[in-house]
Design a protein around this motif. Sequence first.
Motif, mmCIF file in Angstrom:
data_model
loop_
_atom_site.group_PDB
_atom_site.id
_atom_site.type_symbol
_atom_site.label_atom_id
_atom_site.label_comp_id
_atom_site.label_asym_id
_atom_site.label_seq_id
_atom_site.Cartn_x
_atom_site.Cartn_y
_atom_site.Cartn_z
ATOM 1 N N PHE A 129 50.850 42.392 36.415
ATOM 2 C CA PHE A 129 50.402 41.054 36.076
ATOM 3 C C PHE A 129 49.213 41.144 35.139
ATOM 4 O O PHE A 129 48.510 42.159 35.099
ATOM 5 N N ARG A 130 48.975 40.084 34.421
ATOM 6 C CA ARG A 130 47.759 39.973 33.643
ATOM 7 C C ARG A 130 46.655 39.435 34.552
ATOM 8 O O ARG A 130 46.790 38.369 35.130
ATOM 9 N N GLY A 131 45.564 40.148 34.670
ATOM 10 C CA GLY A 131 44.475 39.688 35.500
ATOM 11 C C GLY A 131 44.659 40.080 36.952
ATOM 12 O O GLY A 131 45.603 40.776 37.328
ATOM 13 N N ASP A 132 43.720 39.610 37.786
ATOM 14 C CA ASP A 132 43.725 39.940 39.209
ATOM 15 C C ASP A 132 44.683 39.036 39.974
ATOM 16 O O ASP A 132 44.710 37.815 39.768
ATOM 17 N N VAL A 133 45.449 39.650 40.867
ATOM 18 C CA VAL A 133 46.373 38.912 41.731
ATOM 19 C C VAL A 133 46.275 39.504 43.122
ATOM 20 O O VAL A 133 45.754 40.611 43.307
#
Length: 237
Positions: A181-185
């Motif tokens: 994913f793009r960014g924190d998840v």
Amino acid sequence: MTDAEIPELAEIFAPRTIGPALVVEGFGAKLTVERGQLVIHDGFGPHRHTDQLSRIERRVKRIIIKAVDGYVTIDAMKWCKNVGISVVMLDPAGDVLMTSPADTYYEGRLHRAQALGSTAAVRYIMDRKITGQYEVSGHPKIKDHLIRLQHDVDTIPEITAIEAKTSRLYWGSIRGTQVKFRGDVPDHWTTLQTRSSALQYAGKTPRKATTPFNASLNLGYSIGYAEARLACHALVS
């Protein structure tokens, strides 16, 4: 364009009698919900209809929309579904644009008879599904079940038993696959896990998705189901 030019207009768009099938036609047609009632506007030029249906109305079973233009609101579609009215939308040429069966449309005995009536059709569908599972996972036991499906089973219960086994093998084989994913998840989004929902009240059903992967699968399956229903409607008609 006047009645003198097209004398039939006045008769065609005269006040209609509400019956089992209600046809919506003309220009600028609208299906909306107002004060809990379904409101239907249609007609041509000065010859316009405005009809209202209440939730206790039981005469109308199907609304057939063949207007040249206009709109149907989401509330109107839900209203029809909830009260047991099927909606069929046709383009001016008569081709089917949409079918929306009502809640009461489903007839379990008919669907069961259709399913039990064609082992060959069920085998074909399962063959395509399991072949895809093997192509993705490469699991040798899935291939074994596929060969058995193609040569050694004769009944629908045997076919569905193979489907259940291959499904477990397939989802088990891709478990742990990384998802980027793009960014924190959340951590549980980053790997493929079980198809079952993590919500306790949902039990083992995958319907209540808690990851983007399962939510995407649910959406894809729903679209596939809708496409299959539309294909069946087209074949029946």
